[in-house]
Motif scaffolding. Structure first.
Motif, PDB file in Angstrom:
ATOM      1  N   VAL A   1      -6.576   4.597  -0.464  1.00 40.54           N
ATOM      2  CA  VAL A   1      -7.163   4.784   0.858  1.00 40.54           C
ATOM      3  C   VAL A   1      -8.242   5.854   0.737  1.00 40.54           C
ATOM      4  O   VAL A   1      -7.992   6.920   0.184  1.00 40.54           O
ATOM      5  CB  VAL A   1      -6.099   5.218   1.888  1.00 40.54           C
ATOM      6  N   ARG A   2      -9.427   5.553   1.255  1.00 43.68           N
ATOM      7  CA  ARG A   2     -10.521   6.520   1.262  1.00 43.68           C
ATOM      8  C   ARG A   2     -10.989   6.744   2.693  1.00 43.68           C
ATOM      9  O   ARG A   2     -11.142   5.792   3.442  1.00 43.68           O
ATOM     10  CB  ARG A   2     -11.708   6.015   0.444  1.00 43.68           C
ATOM     11  N   ALA A   3     -11.219   7.999   3.043  1.00 40.33           N
ATOM     12  CA  ALA A   3     -11.772   8.354   4.351  1.00 40.33           C
ATOM     13  C   ALA A   3     -13.134   8.991   4.110  1.00 40.33           C
ATOM     14  O   ALA A   3     -13.231  10.065   3.520  1.00 40.33           O
ATOM     15  CB  ALA A   3     -10.851   9.316   5.086  1.00 40.33           C
ATOM     16  N   TYR A   4     -14.177   8.282   4.511  1.00 38.75           N
ATOM     17  CA  TYR A   4     -15.555   8.775   4.427  1.00 38.75           C
ATOM     18  C   TYR A   4     -15.926   9.400   5.770  1.00 38.75           C
ATOM     19  O   TYR A   4     -15.201   9.256   6.751  1.00 38.75           O
ATOM     20  CB  TYR A   4     -16.516   7.616   4.144  1.00 38.75           C
ATOM     21  N   ASP A   5     -17.077  10.051   5.841  1.00 42.42           N
ATOM     22  CA  ASP A   5     -17.550  10.589   7.111  1.00 42.42           C
ATOM     23  C   ASP A   5     -17.939   9.477   8.084  1.00 42.42           C
ATOM     24  O   ASP A   5     -18.014   9.703   9.285  1.00 42.42           O
ATOM     25  CB  ASP A   5     -18.746  11.522   6.898  1.00 42.42           C
ATOM     26  N   ASP A   6     -18.200   8.269   7.554  1.00 44.18           N
ATOM     27  CA  ASP A   6     -18.664   7.177   8.413  1.00 44.18           C
ATOM     28  C   ASP A   6     -17.880   5.877   8.220  1.00 44.18           C
ATOM     29  O   ASP A   6     -18.362   4.810   8.571  1.00 44.18           O
ATOM     30  CB  ASP A   6     -20.151   6.924   8.194  1.00 44.18           C
ATOM     31  N   GLY A   7     -16.684   5.937   7.666  1.00 42.98           N
ATOM     32  CA  GLY A   7     -15.897   4.725   7.496  1.00 42.98           C
ATOM     33  C   GLY A   7     -14.641   4.948   6.681  1.00 42.98           C
ATOM     34  O   GLY A   7     -14.332   6.065   6.270  1.00 42.98           O
ATOM     35  N   VAL A   8     -13.931   3.848   6.447  1.00 45.18           N
ATOM     36  CA  VAL A   8     -12.652   3.877   5.739  1.00 45.18           C
ATOM     37  C   VAL A   8     -12.635   2.730   4.736  1.00 45.18           C
ATOM     38  O   VAL A   8     -13.191   1.668   5.002  1.00 45.18           O
ATOM     39  CB  VAL A   8     -11.489   3.708   6.746  1.00 45.18           C
ATOM     40  N   ALA A   9     -12.005   2.937   3.587  1.00 41.01           N
ATOM     41  CA  ALA A   9     -11.857   1.874   2.595  1.00 41.01           C
ATOM     42  C   ALA A   9     -10.392   1.786   2.189  1.00 41.01           C
ATOM     43  O   ALA A   9      -9.714   2.804   2.043  1.00 41.01           O
ATOM     44  CB  ALA A   9     -12.719   2.166   1.364  1.00 41.01           C
ATOM     45  N   LEU A  10      -9.906   0.556   2.047  1.00 42.55           N
ATOM     46  CA  LEU A  10      -8.545   0.290   1.600  1.00 42.55           C
ATOM     47  C   LEU A  10      -8.642  -0.706   0.452  1.00 42.55           C
ATOM     48  O   LEU A  10      -9.363  -1.699   0.567  1.00 42.55           O
ATOM     49  CB  LEU A  10      -7.711  -0.334   2.722  1.00 42.55           C
ATOM     50  N   ARG A  11      -7.930  -0.461  -0.639  1.00 46.33           N
ATOM     51  CA  ARG A  11      -7.910  -1.450  -1.713  1.00 46.33           C
ATOM     52  C   ARG A  11      -6.614  -1.337  -2.493  1.00 46.33           C
ATOM     53  O   ARG A  11      -6.017  -0.279  -2.599  1.00 46.33           O
ATOM     54  CB  ARG A  11      -9.109  -1.328  -2.637  1.00 46.33           C
ATOM     55  N   TYR A  12      -6.173  -2.478  -3.011  1.00 49.79           N
ATOM     56  CA  TYR A  12      -4.996  -2.528  -3.874  1.00 49.79           C
ATOM     57  C   TYR A  12      -5.456  -2.413  -5.316  1.00 49.79           C
ATOM     58  O   TYR A  12      -6.515  -2.921  -5.682  1.00 49.79           O
ATOM     59  CB  TYR A  12      -4.250  -3.854  -3.706  1.00 49.79           C
ATOM     60  N   ARG A  13      -4.614  -1.775  -6.120  1.00 53.16           N
ATOM     61  CA  ARG A  13      -4.852  -1.697  -7.562  1.00 53.16           C
ATOM     62  C   ARG A  13      -3.559  -2.049  -8.274  1.00 53.16           C
ATOM     63  O   ARG A  13      -2.479  -1.731  -7.793  1.00 53.16           O
ATOM     64  CB  ARG A  13      -5.275  -0.287  -7.985  1.00 53.16           C
ATOM     65  N   THR A  14      -3.688  -2.677  -9.425  1.00 55.31           N
ATOM     66  CA  THR A  14      -2.523  -2.965 -10.251  1.00 55.31           C
ATOM     67  C   THR A  14      -2.906  -2.865 -11.709  1.00 55.31           C
ATOM     68  O   THR A  14      -4.074  -2.993 -12.066  1.00 55.31           O
ATOM     69  CB  THR A  14      -1.934  -4.360  -9.945  1.00 55.31           C
TER      70      THR A  14
END
Length: 161
Positions: free
Chosen positions: A131-144
């Motif tokens: 999970v990433r929180a930027y100043d102008d958005g959010v990103a979600l990604r799965y990793r394996t």
């Protein structure tokens, strides 16, 4: 529709905003409370990840809930449901990133600031949710780190407004 995909080290599943993949040394792993809060560097955006019987996220901007608790799941061909039964999930790699990138393709600016806060959460054996929180958005990604082909039967990213 079935998707077959060969997974190397990282596979992005649900992305609401994309950033670079350069990471400093991670912090030690820590137990994840039922709800973990991750704020953007400027503090305006707040992402909440709730890991209990199921995996949910919510997003607040300037203190107002913009996305209510919403389900995250990844259903695999072997019957595994990544995100279900996420109780006891562990958070590892909590850190801040602040760097300048020089785009390969010419853009309006010669350098672009890449600044975010991030946490990686082990949501199933061998599966992490970044999970990433930027100043102008959010990103979600799965990793394996699983070897071999992986069949994704369904990807659930609900958005409750």
């Amino acid at each position: 529709m079935l998707m077959r995909m060969r997974v190397a080290a990282t596979w992005s599943v649900a992305v609401m905003w994309i950033g670079a993949s350069v990471h400093p040394a991670p912090a030690p792993a820590q137990d994840l409370p039922a709800t973990h809060v991750l704020g953007s560097p400027d503090g305006r955006i707040e992402v909440r990840i709730h890991a209990d019987r199921r995996l949910e996220y919510s997003i607040r901007v300037d203190g107002l809930e913009r996305i209510a608790p919403s389900l995250l799941e990844l259903v695999l061909g072997d019957g595994t449901i990544v995100g279900r039964g996420a109780a006891g999930a562990r958070a590892a790699h909590v850190y801040d990133v602040d760097q300048w990138l020089e785009p390969v393709v010419p853009e309006k600016f010669a350098r672009v600031r890449d600044r975010y806060r991030t946490i990686s959460i082990e949501v199933a054996p061998g599966w992490m949710l970044e999970v990433r929180a930027y100043d102008d958005g959010v990103a979600l990604r799965y990793r394996t780190e699983r070897d071999g082909p992986i069949t994704v039967v369904n990807e659930v990213l609900r958005v409750a407004l």
